[in-house]
Structure formats: C-alpha cells, structure tokens
Design an enzyme around this catalytic site. Structure first.
Site, PDB file in Angstrom:
ATOM      1  N   GLU A  67      10.765   0.564   9.559  1.00 43.63           N
ATOM      2  CA  GLU A  67      11.721   1.480   9.273  1.00 43.63           C
ATOM      3  C   GLU A  67      11.004   2.792   9.659  1.00 43.63           C
ATOM      4  OE1 GLU A  67      13.380   4.555   8.283  1.00 43.63           O
ATOM      5  OE2 GLU A  67      13.119   3.815   6.108  1.00 43.63           O
ATOM      6  N   LYS A 117       0.729  -1.343   0.028  1.00 41.06           N
ATOM      7  CA  LYS A 117       0.024  -0.006  -0.272  1.00 41.06           C
ATOM      8  C   LYS A 117       1.057   1.277  -0.026  1.00 41.06           C
ATOM      9  CE  LYS A 117      -1.774   2.585   3.213  1.00 41.06           C
ATOM     10  NZ  LYS A 117      -1.705   4.125   2.534  1.00 41.06           N
ATOM     11  N   CYS A 164      13.543  10.295   6.461  1.00 43.58           N
ATOM     12  CA  CYS A 164      13.706   9.790   7.791  1.00 43.58           C
ATOM     13  C   CYS A 164      15.012   9.950   8.378  1.00 43.58           C
ATOM     14  CB  CYS A 164      13.432   8.267   7.925  1.00 43.58           C
ATOM     15  SG  CYS A 164      13.961   7.435   6.548  1.00 43.58           S
ATOM     16  N   GLU A 189      10.864  15.017  15.238  1.00 48.56           N
ATOM     17  CA  GLU A 189      11.150  14.914  13.968  1.00 48.56           C
ATOM     18  C   GLU A 189      10.251  15.774  13.102  1.00 48.56           C
ATOM     19  OE1 GLU A 189       9.930  11.356  11.725  1.00 48.56           O
ATOM     20  OE2 GLU A 189      11.804  11.175  10.767  1.00 48.56           O
TER      21      GLU A 189
HETATM   22  P1  NDP Z   1       2.641   7.754   8.625  1.00 52.34           P
HETATM   23  O1  NDP Z   1       3.224   6.803   9.454  1.00 52.34           O
HETATM   24  O2  NDP Z   1       1.031   8.011   9.214  1.00 52.34           O
HETATM   25  O3  NDP Z   1       2.449   6.972   7.147  1.00 52.34           O
HETATM   26  C1  NDP Z   1       3.219   6.157   6.530  1.00 52.34           C
HETATM   27  C2  NDP Z   1       2.342   5.121   6.065  1.00 52.34           C
HETATM   28  O4  NDP Z   1       1.570   4.299   6.606  1.00 52.34           O
HETATM   29  C3  NDP Z   1       1.326   5.866   4.917  1.00 52.34           C
HETATM   30  O5  NDP Z   1       1.191   4.885   3.955  1.00 52.34           O
HETATM   31  C4  NDP Z   1      -0.057   5.786   5.745  1.00 52.34           C
HETATM   32  O6  NDP Z   1      -1.108   5.795   4.907  1.00 52.34           O
HETATM   33  C5  NDP Z   1       0.107   4.548   6.653  1.00 52.34           C
HETATM   34  N1  NDP Z   1      -0.605   4.563   7.807  1.00 52.34           N
HETATM   35  C6  NDP Z   1      -0.975   5.440   8.493  1.00 52.34           C
HETATM   36  N2  NDP Z   1      -1.840   4.774   9.656  1.00 52.34           N
HETATM   37  C7  NDP Z   1      -1.536   3.717   9.596  1.00 52.34           C
HETATM   38  C8  NDP Z   1      -1.827   2.501  10.277  1.00 52.34           C
HETATM   39  N3  NDP Z   1      -2.513   2.711  11.586  1.00 52.34           N
HETATM   40  N4  NDP Z   1      -1.668   1.177   9.955  1.00 52.34           N
HETATM   41  C9  NDP Z   1      -0.852   1.222   8.857  1.00 52.34           C
HETATM   42  N5  NDP Z   1      -0.734   2.102   7.856  1.00 52.34           N
HETATM   43  C10 NDP Z   1      -0.995   3.339   8.485  1.00 52.34           C
HETATM   44  O7  NDP Z   1       3.319   9.082   8.395  1.00 52.34           O
HETATM   45  P2  NDP Z   1       2.485  10.273   7.948  1.00 52.34           P
HETATM   46  O8  NDP Z   1       2.386  10.219   6.479  1.00 52.34           O
HETATM   47  O9  NDP Z   1       1.327  10.603   8.253  1.00 52.34           O
HETATM   48  O10 NDP Z   1       3.816  11.607   8.335  1.00 52.34           O
HETATM   49  C11 NDP Z   1       3.483  11.569   9.561  1.00 52.34           C
HETATM   50  C12 NDP Z   1       4.751  12.128  10.293  1.00 52.34           C
HETATM   51  O11 NDP Z   1       5.667  10.748   9.939  1.00 52.34           O
HETATM   52  C13 NDP Z   1       5.814  13.024   9.405  1.00 52.34           C
HETATM   53  O12 NDP Z   1       5.678  14.262   9.661  1.00 52.34           O
HETATM   54  C14 NDP Z   1       7.238  12.485   9.677  1.00 52.34           C
HETATM   55  O13 NDP Z   1       7.831  13.053  10.780  1.00 52.34           O
HETATM   56  C15 NDP Z   1       6.904  10.843   9.997  1.00 52.34           C
HETATM   57  N6  NDP Z   1       7.348  10.299   8.706  1.00 52.34           N
HETATM   58  C16 NDP Z   1       8.493   9.524   8.676  1.00 52.34           C
HETATM   59  C17 NDP Z   1       8.787   8.591   7.634  1.00 52.34           C
HETATM   60  C18 NDP Z   1       9.946   8.004   7.597  1.00 52.34           C
HETATM   61  O14 NDP Z   1      10.522   7.464   6.679  1.00 52.34           O
HETATM   62  N7  NDP Z   1      10.772   7.898   8.883  1.00 52.34           N
HETATM   63  C19 NDP Z   1       8.045   8.607   6.283  1.00 52.34           C
HETATM   64  C20 NDP Z   1       6.710   9.392   6.583  1.00 52.34           C
HETATM   65  C21 NDP Z   1       6.416   9.983   7.453  1.00 52.34           C
HETATM   66  P3  NDP Z   1      -1.635   7.476   4.397  1.00 52.34           P
HETATM   67  O15 NDP Z   1      -0.378   8.214   4.099  1.00 52.34           O
HETATM   68  O16 NDP Z   1      -2.299   7.027   3.012  1.00 52.34           O
HETATM   69  O17 NDP Z   1      -2.731   7.757   5.322  1.00 52.34           O
END
Ligand code: NDP
Length: 817
Positions: free
Chosen positions: A259, A185, A293, A390
């Site tokens: 990760e 996904k 990240c 972050e």
């Molecule tokens: P999320 O962790 O919410 O999203 C990452 C992925 O997980 C997306 O595909 C999201 O779907 C999905 N997701 C969200 N909630 C769930 C759940 N309960 N179970 C399974 N999958 C889920 O990150 P965000 O996009 O909301 O970003 C928020 C913060 O996270 C950022 O500000 C940043 O600080 C951090 N982040 C860190 C990343 C990294 O690589 N370390 C990457 C992205 C974000 P969808 O987005 O479609 O809702």
C-alpha cells in the site's frame, strides 16, 4: 454590526492520560524484552521534547520474533478453532475501546496529529477493524476463495508513521483472522501506540508469539521482510521503498501486498454544492496535516468556478486552527518529524521555483515544534513537481479543466492510483467518473472515509492488494485455487491435497469421453508425391499480421511426426513494444465493453475454434488425446465467456459502512497484461492463460511456446476472424525469454503472468516488474485439464471502492436530508 473578534479558549487534553512510561521494550514471544539495537528517543513533534526511550531490535531479535511467530503458527494458534481465534480478536477490539482515551493521547503525543482526529478517527477505527475481522475468523470459507482456504504462515509487516495504531490494526487484524501469526515493525518515529497495543494483546492472553512487535528503523524493516522465515510480507509506506521490497522478494515466491503513495485528484465540477465541496477539499488535504497516502493533493476545478472556489477555500482555510495537537479545538497539528518538514518545505520551494503562485494561511504557528502552515498553490501545470510528487503535507496544488474528459485525462495522468474525489450533483456523472478514474477508492461528494468493511488499496504504482472487507482477506490466505500439477508417484500419502488430486485424476479419466474413431483417410485424389506449400506465419499485433521487425523467422513443426512445417516469425524487442502499444490502445474500449458483450465475444471464439477443431488436433500431433485437449481448450473459452458477467457479482460487494454512506466495491481490469504461455502445453495452456486475462477486460501480449508455436499462430487466425477487437490479444512467437525482460520492464505493462517461465528465469523478471510495481502471477505447475479455479481471474483484477453520502450532501461531505 460590530465585528466580533473572538478566539477559542484553550481546551487541552491532559498528557497524563497517556500514562507514558520512561522506557518501552520490544514485544517478542508474549514478553516485553530489551532489543539488541541501540535505544532511541521518541520525541513529541509538537514540542520537540523527548517522550520516552524506546529499545530497538537487532538482527537477532528479528530471528527471535520470527521463530516465536513460527512456533505459535505451527502450535497453539493453528490448533485453536477458528471461533476461538475470533474470540481473541474480539478481546483486542474491546481492549482498544477500553483504553481509547489513553491511546488517543499516546498517538497524538507521538505523532503530532490533532487529538480530535486520534480520538474520533484513528482509535475507534482501529478497534472496529479488530471487531470486523474477529467475525471473519470462523467464516473464511464464505469469503469467496473456496471452502477450504488456509493461512499463509508468518506475516512480516512494516507500517509508516502517519496512522500508527490504525495501520497496525489494518495489518494485524486480517492476518490473525485468517489464521496467520505476525511480526510487525512500526515506524521509528511513532512506535508507542503499537507497543500499547502489545500490552492489550498480552492482556487478551493471546498465545505467546502470535503477535510480535519489534521496533527499529528502515534497516530493521528491510531485514524483517527479507527474513527467510517469513511467508508473507505486507508493507505500507513510500512507493520508493515498496519497489525496493518487491525487487528484493523477486523469486522467493513469498506473497506480497503493497500500500504505497498517491497523488489523488479531487475533482470539482461547476454544478457541485460548492460549500460542501470546500469542506471536502479541506478534509481531503489538511486531515492529518496531509500525511495521508490518499490525500486529495491535486485539486481539479472546473474553469468557470475556479475563482469562487479558491476564494471560499482561502476563507475557510484561514479559519483552521493550527497548533498544539493536544488542544481539542486544533484542526491541523504538527508535522511528524524534522525530516518530513524538510521534505515538505523543499517541495513547496520547488513550486515557487517552477512558477506556481503560493498562498499561505495567515495562521500563527507555535515557536517550537515542527509546523507547516496550510498552503495552496495556483497557476500549477501538470509537469510541475508539486503536481506530480507526493508532498505528504498540508500543501494543495490547484489545476483547472473545462470538460469532464479533460478532468479525467488530468486525473489519470499519474503513475499512482490510490484514490480520487468527485464533486457534482449529477448522479450519472458521479458513476461515470467513478468508473473511469484509475484509482482504488473513489469518494463522491465526500472524502477520506474509511471503514473495515470497505476495501482500500491502489492501482498502478500505488501498490497492490487490498485492506479491509472480504477483498482484504485474500492478502492473508492461500487463495490460489487453480488446480496444481501433482507428481503422483512422488506424492506423500499423508498429503490430503495430493491424494484428493489423485482421486480426481482417476475420476477425470473416467469421465472423459472416449476418443472418436479414426476416420478413413484414403482419398483417391491425393497425390502422394505432391510438394506441400510451406506456410509462413507472422506475428499478431493490433489485429494485423505484421512481419517481425527483426526480419527473423525460424522453422517450426507440428503434426504427427513433425510433418507440418512452417516458418514462424521470431519476435524482437521492438515487436514487443508495438504489441504493448496495441494492447494499450485497445484497453479503453475493451475494458468498457459490457460484460455481456465480452461474454458473447469469447463464446464466438469457442465457436470458431470448434469449426477448426480438426486442424488444431492435427497441429498438436493428432490422436484421441489431442482431440480431448482441443475440446478442453474450446470448452475453456466457453467457461470464461460465462465468467464475464459474474465477476462483479462474485468479487464485488456492497459495504455496510458505519455512517450515512452507500459504499460498494467492484472489480475492474488491471490493464495490459504480458503473459508467457506454458511451453509444453501449447494449446490448452495457452487458452487457459489467455482467456481469463481478457474475460475480465484486460488486454494481453502473449508470448507463445517457442517449441510449439503453430497452435498459437492458428489461434491468432481464429481471433482475427472473431469479434475480439484488434489489439485485445497480441501473440508473439519466437524466444519468450528474449522478449519477456522488455515486457517486464515496460512502463505501460501493468501485470505479468509468468506461468510459462521456469523457476530459474523468474527472479530477474519479477525484479524488473518491481520498477513499476507490476502485479505478478507466478504460479507453480498447474494442471490445465482440471476445471479452473478463480485465482487466474483475480490475479488481474483491481478492486475499486466507491463511496457516496446517502441523502443530500451536508457540510463536511457526510449524509443527511
Ligand atoms: P518509508 O517508506 O521510508 O517508511 C515506511 C516504513 O518502512 C517505516 O516503518 C520505515 O521505517 C520502513 N522502511 C524504510 N525503509 C525500508 C526498507 N528498505 N525496507 C523495509 N522497510 C523500510 O516512508 P518515510 O517514512 O521515509 O516517508 C517518506 C515519504 O514516503 C513521505 O514523504 C511520503 O511521501 C511517503 N509515505 C507514504 C505513506 C503512505 O501511506 N503511502 C506512508 C509514509 C510515507 P522507519 O520509518 O522506521 O525508518
């Protein structure tokens, strides 16, 4: 000389190259289908204009996708030869390369990242990832996890929006190479490049169902990772969601890799090549708008050069071109979403409110779209939110330090541990810092380098598991090679494993030496009516034997017919905390001891046990069988003593990265491990659990068998007189299920070994462990009599990858002479 005020002419890439379609569908079972969720619009964050309509999945689509993946796994995919599977991956790698320009445009339009980054980093690295893993498909037996490793089954994978295609490649390529099938996904705001990848996969003629891509928001992600048909979950995203996923999988036995987020320190020493360091700082935090990240979001500068570094940094940042991501000259593009822009804005405002000094690049910003100008905060203290959380945007927090030790203390003062940077001309300092930084990737005199051969992943709350290289394959293989207990009567004659085990069992019985003859026991000076002294055993914490803080003891027996009776301390929550703090204090020194030294220390434990062999045999109840058990326990120390200086050689690697860099990966201990020893195997099981934990430099809080504590407390006496430093092993007696929950929830425990915990009690402990993203080793029943595998060692090792340019450091942090 006259001042030259010149500007770059616009150099826009054409959006038409992206060949965007009006509508995108899910990719399930080899076909593009409409999902049963609501359609969503994906927008271009640079303009806020809609790009396309995307159909999203409903719950029934997840069922279909998982079913398709299972059918493909049970059928065509598993029937292919490994080399054939590899060929499909080569096809995908080629397909990405052929459509690279189109993919770069799609990525930039959907994500907002500069086209030069999509074109030069994301897309080529995604293709390289498939290429690298294609070659693994028929060489898995050489990956270091045993000759007959097997795939796990169906992988459920959830990825974020910051590197949409690259993260899809990081997830799908190793999964397929290892023989799994997948349901992936992508993030709701950036689904397009993954759906173009689906077209490439369809064109490559992969059997239907091997790769399924379903779109939707977080609820669909949650439903996917919790779907009962999934065997393995891989997630990249925020630490918060990672913890939720770990908790929701507690007790399912499903394999998980995470990760997660980071708050990397980028450390600049006063002898660093400053111009190059400034380039590295800029790359570290402004690459991909800081949506990385592993971004170098905490700059630590040595106090004596801070003014010079800040002045040069501001000069350089002022030249960054911020704006239209499709312009080939743009350095910093659009923030991915209105939501993320709001997050960045509010955290930066918190910086102002907490007293930091904000500097913002004077660059003009477009009128439409989501943009945030590159920002630097000085006067930052460690307690501020901008130094701890972050931000995931183009915002840098600057702190200072005076000595290397202070730099290290500040750098490691975070629950995260994904990456770090070091800038200095001193080779010894680079290697010293690289080994002391608690981070999964250390870039020295460079930053933000990625390669499919170089393992990537975090320590602590940045997650567990690795992606890339040999280490990354373990995430998708059933690589637990510890011998399992097999009920031979119930074993299926068609189960090759069970039958092999049966054959081995007989062999082992034949190989074992006969028990020594019983010695004559009659002794004229023994008074048959003598009243024995009852021994009271205390806990073993920090090398000392304190009473339980609770003051409670219980009577335990051992020996033939329970004739040996003793009072044993019943540990409490406070004792568990004391043991963790002793283990934490001992960790620094023990983890830095040389491998040779640790080997000697473990070997000495074997010698001391040998000297008390008769006593141990007696504690277990005497007899020939128990003599063999004690011998096996002694030999287990010898076995792991011999592992200490092999770990780096067997589990480390030199990484042949593409570019002028030297990169290596090396295993490091995880930290403090809390372990529950098996209740029914009080000596051999205890040693089999403990020895691999400390052999690799971890320290341990061990909960002994409540029914059979005497071998454990006697082992504590052995350890106290051995060369094992105080605090490396702490043994608590009493009720493990009373103390284990505190250890599982304790923030200073890094990992749990639940070998001795029954299935009913595991889910709660695994859920508690998710609160601080602990690594959990929760194996099935194991047969400790057989020669051990390596899974117990690997369970408590982190792989750290270090990079350095070869030759002199050039601008941009690359190599050159
Ligand atoms: P999320 O962790 O919410 O999203 C990452 C992925 O997980 C997306 O595909 C999201 O779907 C999905 N997701 C969200 N909630 C769930 C759940 N309960 N179970 C399974 N999958 C889920 O990150 P965000 O996009 O909301 O970003 C928020 C913060 O996270 C950022 O500000 C940043 O600080 C951090 N982040 C860190 C990343 C990294 O690589 N370390 C990457 C992205 C974000 P969808 O987005 O479609 O809702």
């Amino acid at each position: 000389m006259a001042h030259l005020d010149w500007q770059y002419d616009p150099a826009p890439e054409s959006a038409a190259i992206g060949r965007l379609r009006e509508r995108y569908q899910l990719f399930v079972n080899g076909r593009f289908v409409d999902g049963r969720g609501e359609d969503v619009k994906t927008i271009n964050p640079a303009t806020e204009e809609p790009l396309a309509i995307v159909s999203t999945a409903g719950r029934a689509d997840i069922d279909d996708a998982v079913h398709a993946a299972r059918t493909a796994f049970d059928g065509p995919w598993s029937r292919l030869t490994p080399a054939q599977r590899g060929t499909y991956l080569f096809r995908i790698a080629r397909g990405i390369a052929e459509r690279a320009r189109e993919l770069a445009v799609v990525e930039t339009l959907d994500n907002g990242k500069p086209i030069k980054e999509s074109r030069d980093v994301d897309i080529p690295t995604a293709s390289a990832h498939f290429f690298h893993h294609a070659g693994w498909a028929d060489k898995l037996g050489h990956a270091g996890y045993g000759p007959a490793v097997r795939p796990l089954g169906v992988a459920g994978q959830v990825i974020p929006w910051n590197f949409p295609l690259l993260m899809a490649a990081w997830k799908i390529a190793p999964a397929l190479a290892a023989g799994n099938t997948v349901v992936l996904k992508p993030a709701e705001t950036t689904p397009l490049s993954a759906l173009v990848l689906a077209e490439i996969i369809a064109d490559a003629d992969l059997p239907p169902g091997v790769v399924n891509i379903i779109t939707g928001a977080g609820d669909i992600g949650a439903a996917l990772v919790n779907h009962p048909g999934i065997d393995k979950v891989a997630f990249t995203g925020s630490t918060e969601v990672g913890k939720q996923i770990q908790a929701s999988l507690a007790g399912t036995g499903r394999k998980l890799t995470l990760e997660l987020g980071g708050k990397a320190a980028n450390i600049v020493f006063d002898d660093a090549p400053i111009d190059q360091a400034v380039e590295g700082i800029v790359n570290g935090i402004f690459f991909n708008q800081g949506h990385v990240c592993c971004a170098g979001s905490r700059l630590l500068v040595q106090e004596s050069i801070v003014d010079e570094v800040i002045a040069k940094l501001q000069d350089r940042i002022s030249t960054l071109r911020v704006g239209d991501p499709m312009d080939k000259n743009t350095d910093v593009g659009a923030i991915n979403s209105a939501g993320q822009l709001a997050t960045i804005t509010s955290l930066a405002d918190a910086g102002d409110a907490e007293g930091a000094t904000r500097w913002t690049s004077p660059c003009p910003l477009p009128d439409r779209g989501f943009y945030f100008a590159p920002t630097v905060f000085t006067d930052v203290s460690q307690s501020m939110r901008i130094a701890r959380e972050e931000i995931f945007g183009p915002v840098l927090s600057v702190l200072t330090f005076r000595t290397p030790d202070e730099a290290l203390a500040k750098a490691n003062n975070t629950p995260y541990g994904l990456s770090a940077g070091v800038w200095t001309e001193k080779g010894s300092r680079i290697l010293g810092m690289a080994s002391a930084l608690r981070a999964g990737v250390v870039w020295a005199n460079t930053f933000n380098r990625f390669d499919p051969t170089a393992a990537f992943g975090g320590y602590q709350e940045s997650g567990f598991g690795r992606e890339g290289g040999r280490a990354g394959l373990a995430a998708y293989l059933d690589a637990d090679d510890e011998p399992r207990t097999i009920d031979l009567d119930a074993a299926d004659p068609n189960d090759a494993d069970a039958m092999l085990a049966a054959a081995l069992d007989e062999e082992i019985e034949d190989l074992l030496p006969p028990p020594p003859p019983a010695s004559a026991t009659a002794d004229p000076i023994i008074d048959p009516d003598r009243v024995a002294v009852t021994k009271t055993y205390k806990l073993f914490i920090g090398g000392a034997f304190p009473r339980s803080e609770s003051g409670r003891t219980y009577r335990a027996s051992g020996g033939v017919d329970g004739s040996i009776v003793a009072n044993v301390a019943q540990g409490s929550r406070k004792d568990a905390r004391d043991a963790v703090s002793a283990a934490r204090s001992a960790f620094g020194k023990w983890s830095r001891a040389t491998a040779y030294n640790r080997g000697q220390v473990l070997y000495r434990v074997a010698e001391l046990m040998e000297a008390r062999r008769t006593e141990f045999v007696g504690l277990l109840g005497g007899g020939g069988t128990n003599e063999r058990v004690v011998d096996a326990a002694i030999d287990r120390w010898v076995h792991y003593a011999g592992w200490t200086d092999k770990l780096a050689q067997v589990f480390g690697s030199a990484n042949p990265v593409a570019g002028p860099f030297f990169s290596f990966s090396t295993p490091e201990p995880t930290g403090v491990v809390a372990a529950v020893a098996p209740a029914d195997d009080p000596l051999l099981g205890l040693v089999a659990v403990l020895a691999p934990i400390i052999a690799s430099g971890n320290t341990c809080v061990l909960l002994a068998s409540p029914a059979w504590p005497l071998p454990a407390v006697t082992l504590a006496e052995v350890l106290a007189t051995s060369d094992v430093p105080g605090g490396v092993v702490n043994i608590l007696t009493g009720g493990p299920l009373e103390m284990a929950p505190h250890l599982a929830a304790h923030a200073d425990v890094n990992a749990l070994d639940l070998t001795g915990v029954n299935a009913a009690a595991r889910p709660d402990l695994e859920r508690a462990a998710a609160g601080t993203v602990k690594r959990v080793y929760s194996p099935g029943p194991q047969d400790f009599r057989r020669p051990p595998g390596t899974a117990r060692l690997r369970a408590f090792l982190e792989i750290k990858t270090v990079w350095h340019p070869t030759g002199a450091v050039s601008l941009g942090g690359g190599g050159g002479y």
